[in-house]
Scaffold this active site. Structure first.
Site, PDB file in Angstrom:
ATOM      1  CB  SER A 244       5.966 -24.146  -9.458  1.00 43.07           C
ATOM      2  OG  SER A 244       6.385 -23.029  -8.676  1.00 43.07           O
ATOM      3  CE  LYS A 245      -0.328 -27.832  -5.856  1.00 39.67           C
ATOM      4  NZ  LYS A 245      -1.738 -27.509  -5.553  1.00 39.67           N
ATOM      5  NE  ARG A 246       9.010 -20.846  -7.399  1.00 38.69           N
ATOM      6  CZ  ARG A 246       9.231 -19.622  -7.886  1.00 38.69           C
ATOM      7  NH1 ARG A 246       8.833 -18.571  -7.194  1.00 38.69           N
ATOM      8  NH2 ARG A 246       9.838 -19.452  -9.027  1.00 38.69           N
TER       9      ARG A 246
END
Length: 469
Positions: A244-246
């Site tokens: 994910s973006k994290r």
């Protein structure tokens, strides 16, 4: 039978890394078997699909060298065909009209939850209903799950990655294929599209594996030949969670902006969960020649950005210098850095040395920025500390002697060594203050390369400016 694969993204956002890998595997499999690789944009989610996302997907695939062999199919343009097949299933008795209201369905789910059992739809009350008995609500069309003796059986899928996978028919219920508003459901539309596009092999993420058994209901009910399935593991972050973006940049074009080359990204994505002995660096033609979907592992792959940068550094060193020059100058333009043809020529001269140390195109641009600067660049704090009074005096003297130095790179290297010998000092005592004067940093390509690229007039001007500070 000609092999035909497809990549089928939903245009609800950017093309993420997992999607890029799926597209790559479909492309390689088709090329390996001299078949066709197609693209279908699954844009039936009208609330979330956008033209901008569609264009971003097309741009990403073009950047990766994965544009399809035929014009993209827009799933939303095929709704009439999806409905036609649903009604065909209804006519042959493989599906039925279901008149449940949203409130009734919600009550069924609540009852299943209260009884702590999985919700399975039971539409037996609608099967065989006379037309005059039907409620006055718009019906959905539901396909019938395997019944009678078949109910005790199972659906078997011989997956090219996961092996033989089975689901008991008792686990399947009658899914909606056409909603009460006349729109098709995703699981139904996908089957119709894949059949009509003559797709022979479906290569996709293993998060779709459970969908396969429901989709087989449509294939089997229509008497259509099932394609071969290959469900590849998803890409996870270093912590084992779904990417994910994290975890960092996860869009293909995000990585382009960061300075990753498309061939490096494709090489890295291919090696995520697939291997060919100890070979790591694999170009497109070699990948086509050796790719086998059966060699994809079943375990989730983990994204490692440091490893990706390693691959990128290898591909940078192999890249054409003129291509890298265009990339670097394009980055300067985006930063608002003005430059002319002389500055571009300096960077081109330095490129063979610059790319030896760079891991990304951004690294390359950062290392080259001194070459396009107007006049002597201001040194950073670490570099400025080297410009002692003694070093400035040495630079002033060096500038005077450089006026007579031969200006070929090999000659400049020898000249600097001879100059240090005459002065009775180490080469580093000459090279480091000189590097600071010319580049504003303690890190740069070899000093003879820097001198040669800047040219006599610019080099002497920068040295004198540093000596006068």
């Amino acid at each position: 039978m000609s092999v035909r694969t497809r990549f089928a993204p939903s245009p609800t956002g950017y093309l993420h890394i997992g999607g890029a890998r799926t597209a790559l595997l479909n492309f390689l499999f088709a090329r390996r078997h001299k078949g066709q690789y197609l693209l279908r944009i699954e844009d039936t989610d009208k609330a979330r699909s956008t033209p901008e996302a569609v264009q971003q997907i097309l741009d990403s695939l073009e950047w990766l060298g994965l544009s399809p062999d035929e014009p993209p199919v827009m799933q939303s343009a095929r709704e009439a065909r999806h409905a036609e097949v649903a009604r065909e299933l209804l006519a042959k008795g493989a599906a039925y009209l279901a008149y449940d209201t949203p409130e009734e369905l919600a009550a069924m789910r609540a009852a299943a939850e209260a009884e702590k059992r999985p919700f399975k739809y039971d539409g037996s009350r609608w099967i065989g209903m006379e037309p005059g008995q039907a409620p006055s609500v718009a019906p959905a069309i539901r396909i019938r799950a395997p019944q009678g003796e078949e109910r005790g059986g199972e659906t078997v899928v011989h997956d090219l990655v996961q092996g033989e996978v089975r689901v008991a028919h008792i686990e399947l219920d009658d899914m909606i294929i056409l909603r009460s508003d006349g729109t098709p459901t995703y699981l139904h539309a996908v089957v119709v599209d894949d059949h009509d596009m003559a797709i022979t092999h479906i290569i996709r993420g293993d998060d779709h594996l459970t969908n396969t058994f429901r989709q087989c209901m449509v294939y089997d009910a229509m008497g259509w030949r099932r394609p071969a399935f290959a469900h590849v593991p998803l890409i996870h972050g270093a912590d084992g969670a779904k990417l994910s973006k994290r975890h960092g940049a996860v869009g293909a074009l995000d990585l382009s902006e960061m300075g990753i080359l498309p061939e490096a990204l494709c090489n890295y994505l291919l090696r995520l969960g697939w291997g060919h002995g100890d070979t790591e660096i694999i170009g497109r033609e070699d990948a086509i020649a050796i790719f086998d979907i059966a060699d994809v592992g079943r375990a989730a792959a983990r994204m490692d950005y440091k490893k990706l940068e390693h691959f990128n550094a290898v591909w940078l060193r192999a890249a054409d210098d003129d291509r890298l020059l265009r990339e670097v100058m394009g980055r300067f333009a985006k930063r608002g850095i003005d430059f002319g043809t002389e500055a571009a020529a300096r960077v081109r001269t330095l490129m063979p040395d610059l790319k030896e140390r760079a891991r990304t195109l951004d690294d390359l641009a950062n290392a080259a920025v001194f070459a396009v600067a107007e006049g002597a660049p201001l040194p950073d704090a670490k570099a400025a500390a080297l410009l002692t009074e003694e070093a400035k005096a040495l630079l002033a003297n060096l500038a005077e002697f450089l006026g007579d130095a031969p200006w070929e790179r090999a000659d400049l290297e020898h000249w600097l060594r001879d100059y240090a010998d005459v002065k009775g000092i180490k080469l580093g005592a000459v090279a480091q203050p000189l590097r600071v004067a010319l580049t504003g940093s303690t890190q740069s390509p070899p000093i003879d390369a820097v001198l040669f690229a800047l040219g006599r007039a610019e080099a002497v001007a920068r040295i004198l400016a540093a000596a006068a500070r």
